[in-house]
Design a protein around this motif. Sequence first.
Motif: not given
Length: 148
Positions: A3-7, A9-20, A40-46
């Motif tokens: 689950s935290r790996t998934k969070a 992954c989402v954070a990485l995708q967001v940071l990547y898109e924002c950079d691009m 929610n706890v995972l979304a909060d971690f992202s």
Amino acid sequence: MKSRTKARCVALQVLYECDMTGHSPQEVLEERLLEDPMENVLADFSRQIIQGVLPITNKLDAFIAEHAPEWPMDQVAIIDRNILRIALWEFAVENCTPIKVAINEAIELAKMFGSDSTPRFVNGVLGSLANRQQEILQKLHSTLRGTT
């Protein structure tokens, strides 16, 4: 996927898109969460990762650049930079993840999203940074508080 790996992954995708693209991190995160809902706890971690990394990207990059001198930051792939930023933030700024776990998670992200050489690159840079965790922690926290 854990689950935290998934969070992460989402954070990485967001940071990547924002950079691009320069898109709003909040909007990109909300889109990702609509596409692939999580607890929610995972979304909060992202959200924590994104909000923690973005304001200090230049400071994180400076530490990373010291440990990858053969690779100027503008030549490091955007995905690789963000994987390194996330791991460094986790173990040296937020101190919310043990070093070995942060490095292993970064290597897993590198395997999923990076090139064939990314896992080895990420491991080498983070291994070098891990040896200076306390120094980095002190420098980052003093600059975040506005002192030198």
